[in-house]
Design a protein around this motif. Structure first.
Motif, PDB file in Angstrom:
ATOM      1  N   ASP A 369     -77.306  13.300 -33.858  1.00  0.00           N
ATOM      2  CA  ASP A 369     -77.113  11.915 -32.322  1.00  0.00           C
ATOM      3  C   ASP A 369     -77.868  11.013 -32.844  1.00  0.00           C
ATOM      4  O   ASP A 369     -79.271  10.894 -32.685  1.00  0.00           O
ATOM      5  N   GLU A 370     -77.330   9.419 -33.833  1.00  0.00           N
ATOM      6  CA  GLU A 370     -78.791   9.109 -34.025  1.00  0.00           C
ATOM      7  C   GLU A 370     -78.814   7.888 -33.089  1.00  0.00           C
ATOM      8  O   GLU A 370     -80.451   7.913 -33.142  1.00  0.00           O
ATOM      9  N   ARG A 371     -78.209   7.574 -32.166  1.00  0.00           N
ATOM     10  CA  ARG A 371     -78.297   6.753 -31.258  1.00  0.00           C
ATOM     11  C   ARG A 371     -79.190   7.192 -30.208  1.00  0.00           C
ATOM     12  O   ARG A 371     -80.388   6.800 -29.687  1.00  0.00           O
ATOM     13  N   GLU A 372     -79.076   9.130 -29.808  1.00  0.00           N
ATOM     14  CA  GLU A 372     -79.972   9.787 -29.041  1.00  0.00           C
ATOM     15  C   GLU A 372     -81.574   9.688 -29.827  1.00  0.00           C
ATOM     16  O   GLU A 372     -82.120   9.435 -29.543  1.00  0.00           O
ATOM     17  N   ALA A 373     -80.964  10.146 -31.092  1.00  0.00           N
ATOM     18  CA  ALA A 373     -82.850   9.591 -32.168  1.00  0.00           C
ATOM     19  C   ALA A 373     -83.406   8.539 -32.241  1.00  0.00           C
ATOM     20  O   ALA A 373     -84.443   8.035 -31.819  1.00  0.00           O
ATOM     21  N   ALA A 374     -82.779   7.798 -31.600  1.00  0.00           N
ATOM     22  CA  ALA A 374     -83.507   5.977 -31.964  1.00  0.00           C
ATOM     23  C   ALA A 374     -83.728   5.950 -30.463  1.00  0.00           C
ATOM     24  O   ALA A 374     -85.059   5.717 -30.417  1.00  0.00           O
ATOM     25  N   TYR A 375     -83.581   6.038 -29.424  1.00  0.00           N
ATOM     26  CA  TYR A 375     -83.671   5.993 -28.347  1.00  0.00           C
ATOM     27  C   TYR A 375     -85.229   6.747 -27.941  1.00  0.00           C
ATOM     28  O   TYR A 375     -86.499   6.480 -27.103  1.00  0.00           O
ATOM     29  N   TRP A 376     -85.240   8.029 -28.453  1.00  0.00           N
ATOM     30  CA  TRP A 376     -86.943   9.052 -28.363  1.00  0.00           C
ATOM     31  C   TRP A 376     -87.735   8.404 -29.539  1.00  0.00           C
ATOM     32  O   TRP A 376     -88.583   7.922 -29.504  1.00  0.00           O
ATOM     33  N   TYR A 377     -87.237   7.835 -30.775  1.00  0.00           N
ATOM     34  CA  TYR A 377     -87.777   7.405 -31.181  1.00  0.00           C
ATOM     35  C   TYR A 377     -88.860   5.935 -30.632  1.00  0.00           C
ATOM     36  O   TYR A 377     -89.876   5.823 -31.071  1.00  0.00           O
ATOM     37  N   ARG A 378     -87.779   5.094 -30.389  1.00  0.00           N
ATOM     38  CA  ARG A 378     -88.155   4.329 -29.674  1.00  0.00           C
ATOM     39  C   ARG A 378     -89.385   4.384 -28.458  1.00  0.00           C
ATOM     40  O   ARG A 378     -90.563   3.403 -28.354  1.00  0.00           O
ATOM     41  N   LYS A 379     -88.931   5.196 -27.529  1.00  0.00           N
ATOM     42  CA  LYS A 379     -89.510   5.774 -26.248  1.00  0.00           C
ATOM     43  C   LYS A 379     -91.173   6.342 -27.214  1.00  0.00           C
ATOM     44  O   LYS A 379     -92.467   5.390 -26.177  1.00  0.00           O
ATOM     45  N   ALA A 380     -90.889   6.961 -28.677  1.00  0.00           N
ATOM     46  CA  ALA A 380     -92.714   6.746 -28.806  1.00  0.00           C
ATOM     47  C   ALA A 380     -93.457   5.787 -29.173  1.00  0.00           C
ATOM     48  O   ALA A 380     -94.713   5.909 -29.826  1.00  0.00           O
ATOM     49  N   ALA A 381     -92.723   5.047 -30.007  1.00  0.00           N
ATOM     50  CA  ALA A 381     -92.727   3.711 -30.436  1.00  0.00           C
ATOM     51  C   ALA A 381     -93.347   3.157 -29.810  1.00  0.00           C
ATOM     52  O   ALA A 381     -94.500   1.729 -30.026  1.00  0.00           O
ATOM     53  N   ASP A 382     -92.924   2.933 -28.736  1.00  0.00           N
ATOM     54  CA  ASP A 382     -93.446   1.978 -27.615  1.00  0.00           C
ATOM     55  C   ASP A 382     -94.744   2.470 -26.741  1.00  0.00           C
ATOM     56  O   ASP A 382     -95.523   1.644 -26.343  1.00  0.00           O
TER      57      ASP A 382
END
Length: 522
Positions: A369-382
């Motif tokens: 689920d790449e949308r879910e992946a993007a969500y968690w990457y963004r959390k760490a990226a922030d």
């Protein structure tokens, strides 16, 4: 005085008091009860103490009423009966006996022997406080601070704390220090805070000792002094103050201001962990997992991680997830690992967020689920985690994700690149080189290729060599081109060899010798 003479004196005193008590003298009955409670001149006998206290209490002697209440509250010499304790405390309290007023207020505050009644508690604490009882004054301060039974009034709380603190009541000294430290209900005054922390600490009040230690440890409002920090942490730690034990462990583990002592650190971690300190439990788990100061034992690691994880400690949740992932000390179970990663990630644990994103991107143990992946990457990226910023840039760059956004990808690459992430630096150089997702800017491309190349990125070294050979974004420099292409070739970039031959053909023998010498020097 020899012990035999003391016993004889006490025995004579006991017989004298007993004779008066048997004649119905209430004060003697109370004294006789006191003797039985304390084994003074007679073998200790709590049941007889209760009997004599009861006789004196029934005569209206307030001190006996109070002590009878204590016996009922503790279940000492009689079955515990908080209702009876309440009854006798009230009898004494209504006669103005201050300790009974305090205890009666406490029973009402806690709902022991009666339904909780904050107004009754307030009434009796006020009675005792007016007589100068510091415990009651402190409790009134707590009630005003929390708005329990009265309108919240931190300034009034401070005044009650001060009254008790001036009587050397350690808990009020500590609370007064906290108010001076925070500036709540009183102007902030760091030196007054330290003054009251020290007063309470010198009386052995562990939370104050911890706070004083913390200030010496961190150099907060006091000169940094690890030895004094250890002194105060140690005093609190020996009383079982878990946070002090944990901080002592950290100091000895890091050798912060003192000689490093991993075994002493381990001992303090264990003491704090055994009291339920989650950070210490996680640290102890790490030591068992990696065999640091103890024999490696994954099962013990899992045990300590689990205790901390169940308390919601994010680091332990992440570490426990890793054990379930690998099947170390527990049965391998990717679904349980995922649950722990998610718990940690939802609390903001950076590595858990990143690892969770990796799983969703790859479909490792979960539905891809790449949308879910993007969500968690963004959390760490922030949280400025460069690998997550780079990974998020890659997701936003790919057409198959449904979230393609080259401009946003460039922004995330830049954030990671500015933190020194070589792959992001190369990606940013490539974008400026090609004009994809960013303005074409060969000078910027050269800058980012150079940053990545210096970190050993082979493709960046190759592109940098090509730019020097063409004079693109940088003055033409065949020696630099030759050197960077050699590095790229040595790292396995096959096209570099062809470029090196073509550049060598463009160079005069002296310049080629210089270039080869430059490579040798590098």
């Amino acid at each position: 005085m020899p012990l035999s003479e003391m016993d004889a004196r006490h025995t004579a005193e006991f017989l004298r008091v007993k004779a008066l008590a048997e004649r119905g003298v209430a004060t003697a009955q109370h004294s006789l009860g006191f003797m039985y409670v304390n084994g003074q001149g007679v073998p200790r006998n709590d049941e007889l103490a209760v009997a004599w206290y009861r006789m004196a209490a029934s005569s209206g002697l307030e001190q006996a009423q109070y002590n009878l209440g204590v016996m009922y509250q503790k279940g000492q010499g009689v079955a515990q009966d908080l209702g009876q304790a309440l009854h006798w405390y009230r009898q004494a309290a209504e006669q103005g006996y201050v300790q009974a007023q305090y205890n009666l207020g406490w029973l009402y505050a806690k709902g022991q022997g009666t339904p909780a009644d904050v107004h009754e508690a307030l009434h009796w604490f006020n009675k005792a406080a007016a007589q100068g009882d510091p415990g009651a004054q402190h409790n009134l301060g707590m009630m005003y601070e929390g708005g329990k039974g009265v309108a919240q009034d931190v300034a009034q709380a401070v005044e009650w704390y001060r009254k008790a603190a001036d009587q050397n009541y350690a808990r009020s000294q500590f609370n007064l220090a906290l108010r001076y430290d925070s500036g709540q209900g009183i102007a902030r005054d760091a030196q007054q805070a330290i003054h009251w922390f020290r007063k309470a600490a010198e009386q052995g009040y562990a939370p104050a000792q911890f706070n004083l230690g913390l200030r010496y440890d961190k150099g907060q409002d006091l000169p940094q002094d690890s030895e004094k920090a250890i002194l105060w942490y140690g005093r609190a730690g020996e009383q079982g103050h878990a946070s002090s034990q944990f901080n002592l462990a950290l100091i000895h583990d890091a050798g912060h201001g003192v000689a490093r002592d991993p075994q002493l650190a381990l001992a303090w971690f264990r003491r704090a962990a055994e009291q339920g300190h989650a950070g210490a439990q996680d640290n102890l788990g790490l030591r068992y997992e990696h065999g640091q100061g103890v024999e490696q034992d994954y099962a013990q690691a899992a045990h300590w991680y689990a205790l901390a994880a169940e308390q919601g400690f994010a680091g332990a949740q992440y570490h426990l997830g890793q054990l379930y992932d690998a099947g170390h000390g527990v049965a391998q179970d990717p679904s349980i690992a995922l649950d722990w990663y998610r718990k940690a990630a939802e609390q903001g644990h950076l590595r858990a967020q990143f690892d969770l994103a990796l799983r969703f991107e790859s479909g490792n143990g979960v539905t891809q689920d790449e949308r879910e992946a993007a969500y968690w990457y963004r959390k760490a990226a922030d949280q400025d985690y460069a690998p997550a910023q780079y990974a998020l840039g890659q997701l936003l760059d790919r057409d198959d994700t449904g979230t393609v956004d080259p401009r946003q990808a460039t922004l995330w690459y830049r954030k990671a690149a500015e933190q020194g992430h070589a792959l992001a630096q190369f990606a940013l150089g490539l974008r400026h080189d090609s004009g994809h997702g960013a303005e074409r800017d060969y000078e910027a491309a050269h800058f980012w290729y150079l940053c990545a190349a210096r970190q050993g990125h082979a493709r960046a070294q190759f592109n940098l060599g090509v730019m020097y050979a063409a004079g693109q974004g940088v003055p033409l420099d065949l020696v630099e081109a030759y050197a960077w292409l050699h590095r790229a070739g040595a790292a396995g970039i096959a096209p570099a060899a062809n470029y090196i031959r073509r550049i060598a053909a463009r160079m005069e023998p002296a310049l080629l010798a210089q270039a080869n010498g430059y490579i040798g020097a590098a």
